[in-house]
Enzyme design. Sequence first.
Site, PDB file in Angstrom:
ATOM      1  N   ASP A  10       0.827  -1.205   0.000  1.00  0.00           N
ATOM      2  CA  ASP A  10       0.000   0.000   0.000  1.00  0.00           C
ATOM      3  C   ASP A  10       0.864   1.260   0.000  1.00  0.00           C
ATOM      4  OD1 ASP A  10       0.928  -0.374   2.575  1.00  0.00           O
ATOM      5  OD2 ASP A  10      -1.037  -0.474   3.522  1.00  0.00           O
ATOM      6  N   ASN A  38      -8.194  -0.058  13.546  1.00  0.00           N
ATOM      7  CA  ASN A  38      -9.578  -0.267  13.080  1.00  0.00           C
ATOM      8  C   ASN A  38      -9.719  -1.615  12.362  1.00  0.00           C
ATOM      9  OD1 ASN A  38      -8.172   0.140  10.763  1.00  0.00           O
ATOM     10  ND2 ASN A  38      -9.341   1.905  10.040  1.00  0.00           N
ATOM     11  N   HIS A  73      -7.825  -2.692   9.891  1.00  0.00           N
ATOM     12  CA  HIS A  73      -7.477  -2.724   8.463  1.00  0.00           C
ATOM     13  C   HIS A  73      -6.280  -3.627   8.176  1.00  0.00           C
ATOM     14  CE1 HIS A  73      -4.731   1.163   8.562  1.00  0.00           C
ATOM     15  NE2 HIS A  73      -4.100   0.113   9.026  1.00  0.00           N
ATOM     16  N   GLU A  84      -9.958  -0.697   4.557  1.00  0.00           N
ATOM     17  CA  GLU A  84     -10.619  -0.110   5.720  1.00  0.00           C
ATOM     18  C   GLU A  84     -11.940  -0.816   6.013  1.00  0.00           C
ATOM     19  OE1 GLU A  84      -8.497   1.594   7.121  1.00  0.00           O
ATOM     20  OE2 GLU A  84      -8.216   3.612   6.364  1.00  0.00           O
TER      21      GLU A  84
HETATM   22  C1  F6R Z   1       1.318  -0.676   6.322  1.00  0.00           C
HETATM   23  C2  F6R Z   1      -0.017  -1.236   6.399  1.00  0.00           C
HETATM   24  C3  F6R Z   1      -0.886  -1.017   7.577  1.00  0.00           C
HETATM   25  C4  F6R Z   1      -0.200  -1.411   8.884  1.00  0.00           C
HETATM   26  C5  F6R Z   1      -1.140  -1.224  10.061  1.00  0.00           C
HETATM   27  C6  F6R Z   1      -0.476  -1.533  11.392  1.00  0.00           C
HETATM   28  O1  F6R Z   1       1.940  -1.033   5.096  1.00  0.00           O
HETATM   29  O2  F6R Z   1      -0.429  -1.843   5.470  1.00  0.00           O
HETATM   30  O3  F6R Z   1      -2.056  -1.767   7.412  1.00  0.00           O
HETATM   31  O4  F6R Z   1       0.217  -2.732   8.804  1.00  0.00           O
HETATM   32  O5  F6R Z   1      -1.632   0.076  10.087  1.00  0.00           O
HETATM   33  O6  F6R Z   1       0.554  -0.633  11.598  1.00  0.00           O
HETATM   34  P1  F6R Z   1       1.554  -0.808  12.842  1.00  0.00           P
HETATM   35  O7  F6R Z   1       2.345  -2.036  12.562  1.00  0.00           O
HETATM   36  O8  F6R Z   1       2.404   0.421  12.790  1.00  0.00           O
HETATM   37  O9  F6R Z   1       0.717  -0.897  14.051  1.00  0.00           O
END
Ligand code: F6R
Length: 244
Positions: free
Chosen positions: A67, A136, A138, A143
């Site tokens: 992403d 959330n 995701h 989302e």
């Molecule tokens: C990042 C991504 C996001 C993160 C998620 C958790 O490439 O795809 O979905 O994996 O927001 O982020 P952390 O690991 O920082 O809690």
Amino acid sequence: MELKIFKDYEALSLAASEEIIRVIKTNPAAVLCLATGQSPVLTYQLFVEKIIAENIDLSRCTFIGLDEWVGIPPEMEGSCQHFLQNKIFKPLQIKSSQIHLFNALATDVTEECKRMDRIIEEKGGIDFMLVGVGMNGHIGFNEPGVDINKYAHVIELDETTKAVGQKKYFDKPVNIGKGITLGLQNFLEAGYAVMIANGNKKAPVIKKAMEEEIGTQFPATIMRMHKNSMMMVDEEAASLLDKP
Ligand code: F6R
């Protein structure tokens, strides 16, 4: 889906790094998709150290981006590209021909999504995905409420993602309204998917991921639909799970 609980972040990260290496040793031409974020930072550090120490050949691997923040330049600290370049690609001297990331500055982002899907198809699909999970639920930028049938797409980011993202990744205010992401179909079609989560703050997230009804109202529940997936968490992140 298998669930593995580790004592702490260090043990979780070591096991996750070994899992990536196992995938590569089994298939030296693996197509890998590795998330950014805080959760995998130590995993990637240990991964890089071991690849270098054991002189493991990555020259046949392909790296696919999961992403990116639409409109954020790749060289800006906080972009997914910047993270992957600095934590993985540069230290391992991965050739640019092996790397396929979203161009978040593309004038036609829909075409950019099609381009990524075409690359994945040409490579024969993603063999391994390592994902984190947002507060959330995701996965990537899928989302809550996302269409489960989507492949790569552009999505309006949830308020939680924007707020957490601004605070966590960027040192000055940025306009992060949209994300470009692989979709849940790309995820479900990956040969093997690992989700990692650590710390007390992820405990309610992991509880929902494991116990809520499967559906995109909480995308992490989709892990349980995957044909070959593993949830790797530390004891803190597992602390709210119903004990067997
Ligand atoms: C990042 C991504 C996001 C993160 C998620 C958790 O490439 O795809 O979905 O994996 O927001 O982020 P952390 O690991 O920082 O809690």
